[in-house]
Design an enzyme around this catalytic site. Structure first.
Site, short mmCIF file in Angstrom:
data_model
loop_
_atom_site.label_atom_id
_atom_site.label_comp_id
_atom_site.label_asym_id
_atom_site.label_seq_id
_atom_site.Cartn_x
_atom_site.Cartn_y
_atom_site.Cartn_z
N ASP A 39 57.00 46.21 27.23
CA ASP A 39 56.11 46.03 26.15
C ASP A 39 55.27 47.13 26.33
O ASP A 39 54.87 47.85 27.28
CB ASP A 39 55.43 44.77 26.13
CG ASP A 39 55.05 44.17 24.68
OD1 ASP A 39 55.26 45.14 23.62
OD2 ASP A 39 54.55 43.02 24.37
C1 BGC Z 1 54.11 43.71 20.94
C2 BGC Z 1 55.54 43.85 20.81
C3 BGC Z 1 55.72 44.98 19.92
C4 BGC Z 1 55.10 46.42 20.52
C5 BGC Z 1 55.29 47.36 19.64
C6 BGC Z 1 53.43 44.85 21.39
O1 BGC Z 1 51.93 44.72 21.41
O2 BGC Z 1 53.85 42.56 22.25
O3 BGC Z 1 56.19 42.49 20.35
O4 BGC Z 1 57.32 45.26 19.57
O5 BGC Z 1 53.72 46.07 20.54
O6 BGC Z 1 54.49 47.63 18.41
#
Ligand code: BGC
Length: 761
Positions: free
Chosen positions: A274
């Site tokens: 993530d």
């Molecule tokens: C989130 C993810 C997301 C990623 C990209 C993160 O802060 O937890 O779910 O896909 O950002 O935007």
């Protein structure tokens, strides 16, 4: 001298031409050769993504160029043109394609589809597959290669800020919904990223929280949906979660990412972090977390340094690069797909409008208050949200939608007259959208004199209550309960309208569970519309008017109160300590529910807890009404090839066409392990049944899936004995059962992801 220099330059050119002639360009079948030809710098570049927020002035031109590809996409895999690797684009979901418009560029609006919680409330895998197909098509037509969705964490506690992005409190329902979503999106030959692997159940201190969970709860509850989707759909990618599990960051855990995911479940795809997740890039590499997103040049430098000083084996890097390249060669971009930037937004709006109606849950419908009768011509619309519908939650799960149809507009679109004076009062009210950071809507106090006027001049009232939550922050307890103003509103509107012999309907435009027990007696009907995407108001109006018959059922329990959840003892409820998404600390066990959270309830999550304890609930798991009624026949059972197959005939006994979601719960005999009173093991949904029409629903359960996880022996154990298979309309509404004798079986797995010593009981 001059001649000599020219001669040298010419020789160098020849050398570079002859070297580059040998450099392989990426093809489906030459990945090993490409890896061999790549420098460690190029490999590191590929691993660390395209540095979204770290745009480096000195970056190579091809990398700078790649930042312009698909504006607003959350991440990219860096191109390496020398070996023919294109820039691959990763964009958020799940409620659509999460890219942003750029002024002066093409129209980059995306269709806002219903939140995942609504999709799982349909209990209809075919519908969810279809929605996934359409979302995938839209993403592909905007140039996206991998959609960062679906999110499939378990609704452990109602206040998790991102529950709206997740499917259910039950891992089977979440897993099967994930399969449908992934199959739908991937049928377009683009990828998905199933997230957040795993145990990402709170937003408070989300990048650092240490989830302390027994291996049984992990196996049966928190990993199960991932196991189902990996085994049934092979998502192209998996996104590891921010949090730690039993002291180790998920993205740095070889036990999670290699032993369980790849060795046990046979996962063949790519794993990415993530965004900025974890702390130690080398540990992530070794764990098998192939890609580090969105990537910084410091992370790339660490990988290079690690390989050069021998602390990171280049073979590990190569293994991860191979998995990234295996992903790259599957992408539309690699295949040269010419995307249109012009998906069929009109058709997609129709899909979101229709699918939303099937996930709305009719909680109450006294004396058939709904659908509206021809007499219900004039409506007084209360609640600020009626005029300003929430289409979804906030954060990366939000969508840059072209519009949102409010309930006001939805009703008007169906020729229902909405009281203009009430509308004017609400529209003049300058309500702050946000109170603090809780996104709590500030309901307008409503004078009883105005309500009296409304009751005199209208045929009925609708009140909408709304809630919105999102990434980075958990909901607070006051968000779960109605505010005093909201309570007054429902009390006064129902009293005054009932005195005038007129009915009141409440619509809940929420992304998660709210308290209903204390006020649900007051209105005549309650429709849980969820956050239904950009066509929300039209979808609600379709249900209110009876153009659509609601067939949604709850994918989680609505408890009487918050503290009824066992997990309320160990969740950051109204936590004053403000540690959110960007804070990383070392491993500490200082602050309960912030630094660490003990999953003391084990497997007793949701209905597994409420039903086992026989606690009163406001609305049980799996519950939802329809405008028609269904009769269940006597179930029959047969066994075939390790499967128990239960069949039941469901008949529409009412006056209008409708669909019914049918559930199969299993009650196990007493054995060595403590078990919930019952567990959902299969479900199905009828087609649209006309009045009097019936359909046989077939519900199959593999006997392996009756097993519980025994921590002492690290094995899935199915006790032998008499199992009761209960066909039900909700977890508290059994309609018939069959008894089946099951033989015992045991399946040993790896003894991993154990509790840290300090937390062992
Ligand atoms: C989130 C993810 C997301 C990623 C990209 C993160 O802060 O937890 O779910 O896909 O950002 O935007």
């Amino acid at each position: 001298m001059k001649m000599k220099l020219i001669g040298f330059a010419a020789a160098a050119m020849v050398a570079s031409v002859s070297v580059s002639a040998k450099v392989p360009k990426l093809k489906v079948n030459n990945i090993d050769a490409v890896i061999k030809a790549m420098t460690i710098e190029e490999k590191a570049d590929l691993i660390v993504g395209a540095r979204m927020y770290h745009q480096d002035e000195n970056a190579a031109p091809h990398i700078k160029e790649s930042w312009k590809v698909v504006p607003g996409a959350a991440g990219r895999i860096n191109p390496v043109p020398r070996v023919g690797i294109p820039c691959v684009v990763l964009s958020d979901g799940p409620a659509g394609c999460g890219i942003l418009p750029v002024e002066g560029e093409e129209n980059y609006f995306c269709t806002h589809f219903p939140i995942e919680t609504l999709l799982s409330s349909t209990w209809d895998v075919d519908l969810v597959r279809n929605v996934g197909e359409v979302i995938g098509n839209e993403a592909k037509e905007y140039g996206v290669d991998v959609l960062l969705a679906p999110a499939i964490n378990i609704h452990r506690h109602p206040l998790c800020g991102r529950n709206f992005e997740y499917f259910s409190e039950d891992p089977l329902l979440a897993g099967k919904m994930a399969v449908a979503y992934v199959d739908g999106v991937q049928s377009n030959d683009i990828g998905t990223s199933v997230k957040h692997f795993a145990v990402n159940n709170q937003e408070t201190n989300r990048m650092n929280n240490n989830a302390i969970v027994s291996s049984r709860a992990l196996r049966e509850i928190y990993l199960k949906a991932f196991e189902i989707v990996v085994k049934e759909s092979q998502p192209w990618t998996i996104m590891s979660s921010y949090n730690r599990i039993n002291d180790v960051y998920a993205s740095e855990s070889p036990e999670l990412i290699t032993t369980i995911l790849r060795d046990e479940w046979g996962y063949k795809g790519t794993v990415m972090t993530d965004w900025w997740g974890g702390a130690d890039g080398a540990a992530q590499m070794i764990a098998g977390n192939d890609m580090i997103e969105p990537g910084t040049k410091e992370q790339a430098a660490h990988i290079i340094k690690g390989v050069k000083n021998g602390t990171l084996d280049e073979a590990v890097v190569d293994r991860n690069v191979r998995r990234i390249l295996e992903l790259v060669v599957r992408t539309p971009r690699f295949k040269g797909y010419k995307y249109s930037n012009n998906p069929d937004m009109k058709a997609h709006a129709t899909v979101t409008r229709q699918s939303a109606t099937e996930g709305m849950v009719l909680l109450k419908n006294e004396k058939q208050a709904l659908p509206l009768s021809p007499k219900d011509k004039n409506i007084a619309l209360f609640g600020g949200v009626s005029y300003n519908f929430f289409s979804g939650g906030t954060g990366s799960g939000d969508i840059h939608r072209p519009y949102v149809v409010s309930l006001l507009d939805g009703l008007k679109n169906q020729q229902i007259v909405v009281d203009d004076n009430i509308k004017a009062i609400y529209q003049a009210y300058n309500r702050p959208q946000e109170q603090g950071e809780q996104m709590r809507i500030n309901e307008m106090p409503m004078d009883t004199a105005i309500i009296k006027y409304a009751a005199k001049n209208n045929d009925m009232a609708i009140i909408t209550f709304g809630r919105i939550s999102g990434e980075y922050i958990d909901r607070v307890s006051s968000d779960f309960f109605l505010s005093d103003t909201e309570r007054e509103l429902v009390k006064n509107v129902t009293r005054i309208f009932h005195e005038a012999n007129k009915k009141v309907v409440v619509v809940l435009n929420v992304g998660g569970v709210i308290e209903t027990q204390s006020w649900k007696e007051m209105p005549d009907a309650i429709l849980l519309s969820w956050q239904a995407g950009q066509e929300g108001g039209n979808s609600v109006a379709d249900i209110l008017t009876g153009n659509a018959n609601p067939s949604g059922k709850l994918p989680m329990t609505f408890p009487v109160t918050l503290s009824d959840h066992w997990s309320s003892l160990n969740f950051p409820i109204d936590q004053k300590i403000d540690r959110r998404w960007s804070v990383k600390t070392g491993l500490t066990h200082e602050t309960k529910n912030v630094d660490y959270t003990i999953y003391d309830e084990g497997i007793y999550v949701g209905y597994r807890w409420f039903d086992t304890r026989n606690l009163q609930v406001s609305y049980p798991f799996g519950y939802g009404l329809s405008y028609t009624t269904f009769e269940y026949g006597k179930p029959s059972v047969k066994q075939d090839n390790g499967k128990v197959i239960v069949e039941v005939t469901v008949k529409n006994t009412g006056k209008v066409a409708g669909k019914e979601a049918v559930q199969l719960y299993v009650e196990a005999p007493a054995g060595k392990l403590d078990k919930p009173v019952h567990e959902l093991k299969a479900f199905g949904k009828t087609k649209m049944l006309q009045p009097g029409e019936s359909q046989v629903i077939t519900l199959a359960v593999h006997t392996d899936d009756l097993a519980s996880f025994d921590e002492q022996t690290s094995a899935w154990v199915t006790d032998g004995g008499r199992y009761k298979f209960v066909v039900a309309a909700s977890s508290r509404d059994p309609r018939g059962d069959v008894i089946v004798d099951i033989s015992p079986s045991t399946r040993k797995v790896n003894n991993v992801l154990n509790l840290p010593a300090a937390f062992k009981k």
